[in-house]
Structure formats: C-alpha cells, structure tokens
Design a protein around this motif. Structure first.
Motif, PDB file in Angstrom:
ATOM      1  N   UNK A  55      65.590  37.053  45.115  1.00 46.21           N
ATOM      2  CA  UNK A  55      64.764  36.308  44.161  1.00 46.21           C
ATOM      3  C   UNK A  55      63.290  36.514  44.507  1.00 46.21           C
ATOM      4  N   UNK A  56      62.519  36.959  43.546  1.00 50.07           N
ATOM      5  CA  UNK A  56      61.068  37.034  43.705  1.00 50.07           C
ATOM      6  C   UNK A  56      60.452  36.077  42.695  1.00 50.07           C
ATOM      7  N   UNK A  57      59.687  35.129  43.210  1.00 51.16           N
ATOM      8  CA  UNK A  57      59.050  34.116  42.366  1.00 51.16           C
ATOM      9  C   UNK A  57      57.546  34.302  42.473  1.00 51.16           C
ATOM     10  N   UNK A  58      56.945  34.824  41.424  1.00 44.86           N
ATOM     11  CA  UNK A  58      55.496  35.012  41.386  1.00 44.86           C
ATOM     12  C   UNK A  58      54.838  33.733  40.871  1.00 44.86           C
ATOM     13  N   UNK A  59      53.761  33.332  41.521  1.00 41.15           N
ATOM     14  CA  UNK A  59      53.033  32.138  41.084  1.00 41.15           C
ATOM     15  C   UNK A  59      51.771  32.599  40.358  1.00 41.15           C
ATOM     16  N   UNK A  60      51.774  32.413  39.051  1.00 41.45           N
ATOM     17  CA  UNK A  60      50.597  32.778  38.250  1.00 41.45           C
ATOM     18  C   UNK A  60      49.826  31.500  37.936  1.00 41.45           C
ATOM     19  N   UNK A  61      49.641  31.186  36.667  1.00 37.60           N
ATOM     20  CA  UNK A  61      48.850  30.013  36.283  1.00 37.60           C
ATOM     21  C   UNK A  61      48.915  29.873  34.773  1.00 37.60           C
ATOM     22  N   UNK A  62      48.609  28.678  34.306  1.00 37.35           N
ATOM     23  CA  UNK A  62      48.405  28.489  32.876  1.00 37.35           C
ATOM     24  C   UNK A  62      47.334  29.454  32.365  1.00 37.35           C
ATOM     25  N   UNK A  63      46.456  29.913  33.270  1.00 34.62           N
ATOM     26  CA  UNK A  63      45.402  30.870  32.906  1.00 34.62           C
ATOM     27  C   UNK A  63      45.953  32.236  32.529  1.00 34.62           C
ATOM     28  N   UNK A  64      47.248  32.474  32.795  1.00 36.27           N
ATOM     29  CA  UNK A  64      47.862  33.733  32.377  1.00 36.27           C
ATOM     30  C   UNK A  64      48.046  33.805  30.870  1.00 36.27           C
ATOM     31  N   UNK A  65      48.073  32.640  30.222  1.00 36.76           N
ATOM     32  CA  UNK A  65      48.361  32.627  28.781  1.00 36.76           C
ATOM     33  C   UNK A  65      47.306  31.915  27.944  1.00 36.76           C
ATOM     34  N   UNK A  66      46.344  31.262  28.588  1.00 35.45           N
ATOM     35  CA  UNK A  66      45.249  30.657  27.846  1.00 35.45           C
ATOM     36  C   UNK A  66      43.973  30.758  28.681  1.00 35.45           C
TER      37      UNK A  66
END
Length: 255
Positions: free
Chosen positions: A140-151
């Motif tokens: 399992x690879x869980x990348x932590x992005x952000x709400x900033x990835x889509x807005x």
C-alpha cells in the motif's frame, strides 16, 4: 472476524513523522499493530515519538531521512528493511509550503517546494515501490496531497502545483503497479490544525477564513485516521488510483 484495521505483522514507513500529520499517522498505524519506521530530518523528535509508541508496546524505528536527497531516501529504506523487514505500507507525507504572490516567486522558492513535494514524493514512492516489486507481496502506498491539488489556495501557486502533481502521480503509479498488487491511493486533507499553524487560527484573518469554510471549523489530525486506516488495510484491496478528499466539504464548496 479480523478487523479491517488490524495491521499486525505489517511494516509501515511514514515520512515527515517528526511533527504534524506525520506524527499522528505514525501513532495511528502503531496503535493498529503495525511496526513503524519514523523518517524525518529531526531525529530528536523521532526518538521521542518512538519512546511514546513503545509505551503502548508498539515497535518504532527512528531513521534520519531527507526526501530532497535521493541517496538519503534509498539508505533510509535499506536501514528500515534491514531492521523491520520489507515495507508493506508507505505513508508518503513529507511536504512544505511557501506563501507568495505568483509574480514574486523566485527560482529558490520554486525549488524549495517542488524538491520536497514533487521530486521527493516521487523518489520516495519509487524506492518503496521497487522493494515491493522485488519482494512480490504487493503493498500500500498512501500519498498525502492536499485540498490544494484540486482547488486554488491564495498565493500558494507552487504548493498547489506540487500537490496536483502528487495526485496525478498517484493515478499514474496505480496504473503501472497494479499488476504487482500495489495499491497507490491519495489523501487530500483540508485545513488541519498542527503545531505550525495553530496560532494562525486564533488570529482575525484565521477566524475569517474559518467563517467561510462549509463546516465553519478546521480539523484535527485525528480526523484523518479513518481514511488512513482504510487505505493502509485490506479494506482498500480493490481501491487504487483513488484520490480521497478529507476536507469537511472544501472541495464540494468550489472556488
């Protein structure tokens, strides 16, 4: 029936584990039974966290790592696997931000954010992915992005760009590594209170921002626990390439 959140016998590596979300992720995975490698640059904090985990009979290994240095990543993964066995779960969490109007962003500013959030996230996923492929047991690879990835977040163009890259990297890796039984998914947190930003939420500008959010509140790191445990455990065995917003409605709110 075994709990879908029981991670006994699993080895999780968490980057950026010295504070904030990474610290919470490490504690949550350890409480679920996983052996946890704690990776970051601040080893004094990692040692303290390892002691905290040991207090509830967890197993944690502090390892110094700088995600902007590919050799450091490879060495850290090697040390982690030598001590605790193959990595089954990666929480790819290290990240930085720098607020600045787009017209004032310098090359140094740009590289600071992209080297950690983009380059670092990719080579971290690659190092663990190579190991998972070599051992043939999936993972399992869980990348932590952000709400900033889509807005868009104001005056955070490099951060927004970097987190959009992480979300799309998630999809690309999911497509490539599905045949190796590696599930690659992504969490997009909204505004979460951490030690770095806790004072801001008490200011007038912080309170104004909260008043504009859908739930009129900001989250706690523990609010991500449910999604993290889903993606780390067998409940997500048929999920890959998913980007999950845990943002109290920010994405739904639009721009």
């Amino acid at each position: 029936m075994t709990s879908p959140h029981n991670l006994e016998g699993r080895h999780a590596l968490v980057t950026g584990a010295s504070s904030g979300l990474g610290r919470q992720f490490a504690l949550t995975l350890a409480r679920a039974g996983a052996k946890v490698t704690l990776a970051a640059r601040r080893t004094d904090r990692l040692e303290a966290l390892a002691t905290e985990i040991a207090a509830f009979d967890g197993r944690a290994l502090p390892v110094r790592m700088d995600v902007t240095d590919v050799a450091s990543i490879q060495e850290a993964v090697h040390v982690a696997e030598t001590e605790l066995g193959p990595v089954n779960i990666l929480v790819n969490n290290s990240g930085v931000s720098a607020q600045c109007p787009a017209e004032n962003v310098t090359e140094e500013d740009f590289n600071y954010v992209m080297d950690t959030n983009g380059k670092g996230a990719f080579f971290m996923a690659q190092a663990v992915g190579q190991s998972m492929i070599r051992h043939g047991q999936g993972g399992k690879i869980i990348n932590i992005a952000s709400v900033a990835a889509s807005r868009v977040l104001k005056q955070s163009i490099t951060y927004c760009m970097s987190k959009a890259a992480v979300a799309h990297m998630t999809r690309a890796l999911a497509e490539e590594w599905g045949r190796h039984k590696i599930q690659v998914n992504c969490l997009n947190p909204g505004y979460i209170v951490t030690e770095l930003n806790s004072e801001y939420w008490k200011t007038e500008s912080g309170k104004r921002l909260i008043s504009k959010l859908p739930g009129r509140r900001v989250g706690d790191p523990a609010d991500l626990d449910g999604a993290l445990l889903l993606l780390a455990g067998p409940g997500s065995d048929f999920m890959t390439g998913s980007v999950i917003a845990v943002d109290d409605g920010m994405t739904a709110q639009g721009f």
